[in-house]
Design an enzyme around this catalytic site. Structure first.
Site: not given
Lengths: 331, 331
Positions: B124, B194, B198
């Protein structure tokens, strides 16, 4: 030494609405240069580049690029003459496929001439593409990288459908519905005849034989609207060849308004399938209404031409469809 | 001689939510067979094929495939041990990229072991992909065909954006907005961490260090919703590398609901540009709400694995992104 020497040298065969638009699409590109173009009566070639506006003007005024000074030449064998004379990396075949065997016969001309390079078509009909597909081995032996079905549909929409299909374990249905708006049908005479050929009661020969007055009179009866259902469109065979689904699960239809630049509906493709968890769902891709047929055909065509040049330079010849190869953006 | 011998032999590294889904996606395939899988504590290998359901059950009950009888093996070096032992054509790296250098270090393990074949990731973060991109030459020399960014986003949506861009002379903006609904976040513990990484005030290390209770408590405050804006997402670098637009014109954001399987919004990508006629328009691709993250990641990943095998068999090694190569549908 000019900058032109680092660019991909492009030729355009056919200089009707689509060919002229293709020349305009190429004009601002840094990576490609239009060096050659042909119509039914002549051709123009300049290794330093042809001016799209001047070429368009000459064609509209005199009906052939052969009148272009000093780079034009009148010819009854314009494609043959051009391909023997011109140094071109790849041709976009912006030719009306009338009769239905025409595109395949042009490809054969390239083979017979011993020409090597990249050819790109924006063929529509399944039966026409089948003829080209039969030439796969001959093209490979000839050292030609031929990209077929590389316009909007088949082309852009087929490629998106091929990617969208990846979410599913099985594809149930792929439906392409296009809307086209043309302010003035006379700028796309060949395209409109191809559309009419798809209608019940018509075929390719019959549509081709219609005079402009007959087309005009036909369109008067429908108020300029052509509604097309379950068309014979090569998206079906391309998606079958790419292993995505059998061709009978692919449907193409649309509405063409020949009297309004505004699209009668938003062009879209719907991809319906079953996921590995057993869910049925539909992905949908919709083109912006402000994008013209010319933009959605010529842009992809040159994207595939650039991808074709990459394949060609790696020694990969033969036949590829828009559903197999990722187009490359042309700057 | 078994039918298995004609199939592409696949391994899956990582057996959390994504790895288990990947095994289920493979189960009904005729063209691929799951022969190997590894987690952090062990691996399983059977050249005749692993059963996705049994593997999932063992992992959920005992936390490692190493306990699978008779084909499992416990190991503190599970990836290394597996890749030395197993005959595999291609691996899907379904590993959480924590720390941010992890995927690159796994690729290095394959190179160091002298392994040859196809690797596919669903990375990603831009910074993580940059590390992999630096390995391009090393991968090529090693005889590895590495496909990066091959999930949903980056992956499916990036590839559609690359095709959609073809209609335009210039791309102004590509905006990806995803909606994810997960009924039970604990099935996707690594993915959720994950996502949290962010958010403002978090980073990869901080998210990784959170206990399950801390994640739970964090999600309680937001009622299970994670809203992500202007994420560091590798779609940007992939589209820049494909020559489509500079990375600052690509934006990725989304909403994750960790308490409902229903998506909070329909995942979509919008591609806005200027056509050669000077019109500004937007193409839009929208995923069906019923397609899960697992379907939209694993389907494309194996589509790219199959495409990678084609490249590998033609001697094309090195690094490729989902925006450059057309995925191939796996039957």
């Amino acid at each position: 030494m000019t900058a032109a020497q680092n660019k991909i040298k492009v030729g355009v065969l056919g200089f009707g609405g689509l060919g002229q638009a293709a020349a305009k699409v190429l004009a601002p590109k840094q990576e490609m240069i239009l060096v050659a173009a042909a119509d039914h009566k002549g051709y123009a070639y300049d290794r330093l580049g042809l001016d799209a506006d001047i070429c368009g003007k000459i064609y509209q005024e005199k009906d052939s690029l052969g009148y272009l000074e000093p780079h034009g030449m009148l010819s009854n064998n314009s494609i043959q003459d051009l391909l023997e004379k011109a140094d071109v990396d790849g041709y976009f075949l912006a030719l009306p496929n009338l009769p239905n065997t025409f595109m395949a016969s042009v490809a054969q001309q390239f083979i017979d001439a011993g020409w090597r390079g990249v050819l790109v078509d924006a063929l529509k009909r399944t039966s026409a593409m089948e003829q080209v597909l039969e030439m796969r081995e001959a093209l490979q032996k000839a050292g030609i990288t031929y990209m077929t079905g590389c316009g909007a549909t088949p082309g852009l929409l087929t490629a998106v459908a091929a990617i969208a299909a990846q979410s599913y374990a099985e594809i149930h249905d792929i439906t392409i519905t296009f809307g086209v708006g043309i302010a003035n049908w006379e700028a796309y005479r060949a395209t409109i005849r191809e559309d009419i050929a798809h209608l019940p009661g018509f075929d390719v020969e019959k549509a081709r034989a219609m005079s402009d007055a007959e087309v005009e009179s036909f369109l008067d009866k429908t108020e300029g609207i052509i509604t097309l259902e379950k068309m014979e469109h090569a998206d079906d065979i391309m998606l079958e060849l790419a292993g995505i689904c059998s061709r009978d699960r692919v449907t193409v239809g649309g509405v063409v308004d020949t009297r309004n630049a505004k699209k009668p509906l938003s062009t879209n493709v719907k991809v319906t399938g079953r996921t590995f968890e057993g869910k049925t769902s539909t992905h949908r891709f919709t083109l912006g209404d402000e994008t013209s047929m010319a933009a959605n055909v010529c842009g992809p065509a040159f994207g595939y031409l650039k991808a074709g040049v990459s394949l060609y330079r790696r020694g990969l010849y033969g036949l590829f469809t828009a559903a197999e190869i990722m187009p490359q953006f042309v700057k």
